[in-house]
Design a protein around this motif. Structure first.
Motif, PDB file in Angstrom:
ATOM      1  N   HIS A  27      -0.432   6.869  -2.615  1.00 12.28           N
ATOM      2  CA  HIS A  27      -1.337   8.040  -3.344  1.00 12.28           C
ATOM      3  C   HIS A  27      -0.119   9.034  -4.050  1.00 12.28           C
ATOM      4  O   HIS A  27      -0.387   9.535  -5.208  1.00 12.28           O
ATOM      5  CB  HIS A  27      -2.379   8.731  -2.663  1.00 12.28           C
ATOM      6  CG  HIS A  27      -3.542   9.383  -3.171  1.00 12.28           C
ATOM      7  ND1 HIS A  27      -4.645   9.816  -2.729  1.00 12.28           N
ATOM      8  CD2 HIS A  27      -3.456   9.439  -4.693  1.00 12.28           C
ATOM      9  CE1 HIS A  27      -5.483  10.328  -3.596  1.00 12.28           C
ATOM     10  NE2 HIS A  27      -4.976  10.130  -4.764  1.00 12.28           N
ATOM     11  N   HIS A  77      -4.214  16.685  -7.946  1.00  9.72           N
ATOM     12  CA  HIS A  77      -3.523  16.089  -6.659  1.00  9.72           C
ATOM     13  C   HIS A  77      -2.827  17.138  -6.080  1.00  9.72           C
ATOM     14  O   HIS A  77      -2.685  17.331  -4.933  1.00  9.72           O
ATOM     15  CB  HIS A  77      -2.674  14.786  -6.839  1.00  9.72           C
ATOM     16  CG  HIS A  77      -3.468  13.704  -7.367  1.00  9.72           C
ATOM     17  ND1 HIS A  77      -3.963  13.192  -8.581  1.00  9.72           N
ATOM     18  CD2 HIS A  77      -4.114  12.877  -6.500  1.00  9.72           C
ATOM     19  CE1 HIS A  77      -4.716  12.297  -8.585  1.00  9.72           C
ATOM     20  NE2 HIS A  77      -4.742  11.671  -7.323  1.00  9.72           N
ATOM     21  N   TRP A 126     -13.798  13.517  -9.098  1.00  6.16           N
ATOM     22  CA  TRP A 126     -13.480  14.660  -7.996  1.00  6.16           C
ATOM     23  C   TRP A 126     -14.733  15.405  -7.587  1.00  6.16           C
ATOM     24  O   TRP A 126     -15.525  15.486  -8.459  1.00  6.16           O
ATOM     25  CB  TRP A 126     -12.538  15.528  -8.533  1.00  6.16           C
ATOM     26  CG  TRP A 126     -11.111  14.888  -8.541  1.00  6.16           C
ATOM     27  CD1 TRP A 126     -10.537  13.975  -9.925  1.00  6.16           C
ATOM     28  CD2 TRP A 126     -10.012  15.016  -7.975  1.00  6.16           C
ATOM     29  NE1 TRP A 126      -9.411  13.694  -9.530  1.00  6.16           N
ATOM     30  CE2 TRP A 126      -8.943  14.404  -8.485  1.00  6.16           C
ATOM     31  CE3 TRP A 126      -9.622  15.929  -6.889  1.00  6.16           C
ATOM     32  CZ2 TRP A 126      -7.655  14.348  -7.874  1.00  6.16           C
ATOM     33  CZ3 TRP A 126      -8.352  15.711  -6.168  1.00  6.16           C
ATOM     34  CH2 TRP A 126      -7.324  14.833  -6.445  1.00  6.16           C
ATOM     35  N   ASP A 164     -10.582  14.512  -3.933  1.00  5.04           N
ATOM     36  CA  ASP A 164     -10.307  13.070  -4.685  1.00  5.04           C
ATOM     37  C   ASP A 164     -11.403  12.227  -4.258  1.00  5.04           C
ATOM     38  O   ASP A 164     -11.534  11.857  -3.051  1.00  5.04           O
ATOM     39  CB  ASP A 164      -8.912  12.643  -4.520  1.00  5.04           C
ATOM     40  CG  ASP A 164      -8.583  11.553  -5.401  1.00  5.04           C
ATOM     41  OD1 ASP A 164      -9.191  10.918  -6.047  1.00  5.04           O
ATOM     42  OD2 ASP A 164      -7.395  11.199  -5.661  1.00  5.04           O
ATOM     43  N   HIS A 168      -9.010   4.932  -4.818  1.00  6.46           N
ATOM     44  CA  HIS A 168      -7.787   5.060  -4.328  1.00  6.46           C
ATOM     45  C   HIS A 168      -7.380   5.683  -3.144  1.00  6.46           C
ATOM     46  O   HIS A 168      -6.253   5.542  -2.692  1.00  6.46           O
ATOM     47  CB  HIS A 168      -6.486   4.925  -5.488  1.00  6.46           C
ATOM     48  CG  HIS A 168      -6.544   6.074  -6.016  1.00  6.46           C
ATOM     49  ND1 HIS A 168      -6.548   6.197  -7.603  1.00  6.46           N
ATOM     50  CD2 HIS A 168      -6.219   7.274  -5.503  1.00  6.46           C
ATOM     51  CE1 HIS A 168      -6.463   7.494  -7.751  1.00  6.46           C
ATOM     52  NE2 HIS A 168      -6.171   8.335  -6.687  1.00  6.46           N
TER      53      HIS A 168
HETATM   54 MN   MN3 Z   1      -5.861  10.022  -6.539  1.00  7.84          MN
END
Ligand code: MN3
Length: 206
Positions: A27, A77, A126, A164, A168
């Motif tokens: 990530h 992120h 998100w 998030d 993933h």
């Molecule tokens: Mn992400």
């Protein structure tokens, strides 16, 4: 000027068992780095009117989609890593705890609403706790790499907590069970950071 990847303040394996080492490493090193590279690349091709990533987000409507998607990916992120911690402590004595409890009736109720909204998001995106210009906190979801700071967001505000919910972020450990990921995330929230973001806003209004 190029933007850089923020340093992680903890090791890839330190959020286990809630987020596994492999997920963290991919990530951070692949996804986040990838957004950053594409963001820098996209910015090099446009007339960049703003110096900070926050100002770019706030004025995102004048930038092309490549800046929106990759700049959002880079910024979101950065917030996410910062508001996680291997040493999550109880928020009970913090101002944000009082504010959340007041707004949602109780802290548990806030977690319930946050989780159910996260589950309602279709596709990738998100979930956020933010504060709007009137000082009202709110929970919202955004698609893809959008965020509440963007001037194209339906609900605009300053992000306090960023989670998030792209697959993933949790697939290796939780597979398709987004609810399991969200319920485990409460064990690794850095409430001091969330509180600081909240107080920064409150103090900026004084
Ligand atoms: Mn992400």
């Amino acid at each position: 000027m190029q933007f850089e990847l923020p340093k992680l303040e903890y090791s890839f394996d330190s959020l286990e068992p809630y987020i596994d080492k492999e997920t963290m490493q991919i990530h951070y090193e692949k996804h986040h780095q990838g957004y950053l590279n594409k963001f820098n690349d996209a910015l090099s091709k446009v007339d960049k009117k703003h110096k900070t990533v926050k100002d770019i987000m706030k004025n995102i409507s004048i930038y092309p989609e490549s800046v929106r998607n990759n700049g959002g990916g880079f910024y979101n992120h950065s917030l996410y890593w910062e508001n996680l911690s291997p040493k999550s402590e109880s928020p009970e004595n913090l101002d944000i705890y009082k504010e959340i409890s007041k707004k949602y009736g109780s802290f548990d109720n806030f977690k319930k609403e946050f989780s159910s909204l996260a589950l309602s998001l279709f596709g990738s995106g998100w979930i956020w706790l933010s504060i709007d210009r009137n000082g009202e906190i709110f929970i919202s979801i955004t698609s893809n790499q959008d965020n509440p700071l963007m001037n194209i967001s339906k609900q605009q505000g300053i992000p306090l907590l960023a989670i998030d919910v792209w697959e993933h972020a949790y697939y290796l450990k939780h597979q398709n069970k987004r609810g399991d990921y969200i319920s485990s995330i409460w064990n690794i929230i850095n409430w001091d950071v969330v509180n600081k973001r909240y107080l920064d806003f409150i103090n900026s209004k004084k």
